[in-house]
Design an enzyme around this catalytic site. Structure first.
Site, short mmCIF file in Angstrom:
data_model
loop_
_atom_site.label_atom_id
_atom_site.label_comp_id
_atom_site.label_asym_id
_atom_site.label_seq_id
_atom_site.Cartn_x
_atom_site.Cartn_y
_atom_site.Cartn_z
N ARG A 79 -5.81 41.16 2.60
CA ARG A 79 -6.42 42.50 2.46
C ARG A 79 -5.87 43.47 3.49
O ARG A 79 -5.74 44.66 3.22
CB ARG A 79 -7.94 42.41 2.59
CG ARG A 79 -8.54 41.83 1.33
CD ARG A 79 -10.03 41.81 1.40
NE ARG A 79 -10.56 41.47 0.09
CZ ARG A 79 -11.77 41.00 -0.11
NH1 ARG A 79 -12.59 40.83 0.90
NH2 ARG A 79 -12.18 40.72 -1.33
N LYS A 93 -19.99 30.12 -14.11
CA LYS A 93 -21.13 30.38 -15.01
C LYS A 93 -20.84 31.39 -16.11
O LYS A 93 -20.19 32.40 -15.87
CB LYS A 93 -22.29 30.91 -14.18
CG LYS A 93 -22.88 29.86 -13.28
CD LYS A 93 -24.02 30.44 -12.49
CE LYS A 93 -24.73 29.33 -11.73
NZ LYS A 93 -25.71 29.89 -10.80
N GLY A 138 -10.64 37.69 -6.75
CA GLY A 138 -11.57 36.63 -6.38
C GLY A 138 -10.94 35.26 -6.28
O GLY A 138 -9.90 35.10 -5.66
N GLY A 183 -15.78 41.45 -7.49
CA GLY A 183 -16.76 42.09 -8.36
C GLY A 183 -16.25 43.39 -8.95
O GLY A 183 -16.54 43.71 -10.12
#
Ligand code: AMP
Length: 403
Positions: free
Chosen positions: A40, A202, A359, A383
């Site tokens: 980053r 999920k 991610g 996100g």
């Protein structure tokens, strides 16, 4: 989708000798005071170097972790200033606060071309509350606002949204522009065939992205923990594998959506399974999907699926990958994600376009030893990438000046 203004759209006199507030994403892992993954920090270099070259006074601001609105040395950005100094190759002044008279004074003493980093924005609860007075304080530090923190663009906080009410021009940094361009063109005009690979744990966290990508892709490959809910919903046996029983209905609806749209929705044909995940000496066995014995757990896609997924990738012109297809953190269950990464690298070399949607899949390819330039684009947002790809309007982008 977003007609925003970038750094190069500003005239030199709008930057030169000006105090420029740059919202960066320096939320990097820190252990024992040492910065871990510097991806980053490196990603923010182009904007910062451009501003230095154009003689701006660069004020960097970021959050780090979740200090819950209070100063906490564990979440101080001080070690990040040190690490960034090395990456940038010039000194970075660190200020132990992000607002206030002392910070303002210190900034006013900086000469054009210098860089400072403010302390963690989230040491104030007002940051995440998008508090107006706090936003105004932040804005008062500078004359120009640049948002280069794509990773927090889905959050309406003071430093990403509130500040813009008091500080203009408000423009996108190079990293932000690149993310918008790459992810935006993927959604609006992908070269076809366009394949999406969705993994992760999920179904519940990926319903919207699945639905959005079923609409836009020619093929959607589903792996990871989430695939078992789909398999069980269709009558398969999944043993102890991860499953969200309350999402089986949604899974069937997504299958129906794909059928109506004519999108190939492909599930693993086999899985690597174990009796006891915690027994590291146990060798995983490949078992056909939907036939996993009651006492076993599926932890990765199996060899047949890896080959099949790789074939779909090789036959595509554009591929998006979001979410590992196995518990890749354990090397026994990394082979499926490795096979996908290798197929993507090959496609990119052969002229295809590959995008890694942030991610965990970005962490996975880095762990496999690949570099940024092995792929077309690796999104820096977790996100934020997900919400962008779901087709949502991100508040931190929405508030920037329009072309
Ligand atoms: P997400 O944050 O939803 O993208 O999920 C990423 C996580 O999914 C990673 O930490 C993986 O270990 C996990 N994962 C992938 N495959 C499986 C699986 N078969 N069972 C349980 N977790 C999985």
């Amino acid at each position: 989708m977003y007609e925003i203004i970038g750094l190069e759209d500003l005239r030199p006199e709008q930057i030169q000798n000006k105090r420029v507030f740059v919202r960066v994403d320096f939320n990097v892992p820190i252990q024992n005071g040492q910065v871990g993954d510097i991806t980053r920090l490196r990603a923010s270099l182009p904007s910062i170097q451009y501003l230095i070259k154009n003689k701006a006074i660069v004020i960097l601001a970021s959050h780090l972790g979740r200090p819950k609105g209070k100063p906490n040395s564990e979440f101080s950005l001080k070690p990040v200033a040190k690490a960034f100094e090395q990456i940038l190759g010039q000194s970075v002044s660190f200020f132990p606060d992000c607002i206030g008279a002392d910070v303002k004074d210190a900034i006013h003493k900086l000469s054009p071309g210098s860089v400072c980093l403010l302390e963690n924005l989230r040491f104030y609860a007002q940051e995440e509350a998008n508090d107006e007075a706090f936003s105004k304080e932040l804005a008062s530090l500078a004359e120009v606002y640049v948002n280069d923190a794509f990773g927090t663009a889905h959050r309406a906080h003071s430093s990403t949204v509130g500040i813009v009410k008091f500080l203009r021009p408000a423009i996108a940094g190079f990293l932000m522009e690149k993310e918008i361009r790459e992810l935006g063109s993927l959604l609006s005009r992908p070269e076809r065939p366009f394949t999406s690979i969705i993994g992760g744990s999920k179904v519940s966290s990926k319903i919207d992205i699945l639905s959005s990508l079923i609409d836009k892709s020619d093929v959607v490959l589903v792996g990871g923990g989430m695939s078992y809910t789909f398999i069980k919903a269709q009558g398969g046996k999944i043993g102890q594998s991860l499953c969200e029983d309350d999402k089986m209905k949604v899974a069937l609806e997504l299958i129906e959506q794909a059928r109506k749209k004519g999108t190939a929705l492909i599930f693993p044909q086999d899985n690597l399974c174990v009796n006891n995940f915690d027994d590291k000496s146990e060798n995983p066995q490949p078992i056909l999907a939907g036939q996993i014995p009651d006492n076993m757990t599926g932890c990765d896609i199996g060899p047949i699926s890896s080959e099949n997924f790789a074939r779909y990738i090789s036959e595509s012109k554009t591929v998006l990958w979001n979410g590992p297809v196995g518990i890749f953190e354990d090397s026994r269950f990394a082979s499926g994600s490795k096979a996908i990464a290798a197929a993507l690298v090959k496609l990119q070399k052969n002229g295809g376009k590959t995008i890694i949607g942030g991610g965990d899949s970005a962490a996975a390819v880095a762990g496999f030893g690949y570099h940024d330039n092995d792929f077309g684009h690796i999104s820096t947002g977790g996100g934020a990438s997900l919400e962008f790809l779901e087709g949502k309007i991100l508040p931190g982008i929405e508030v920037l000046d329009k072309a």
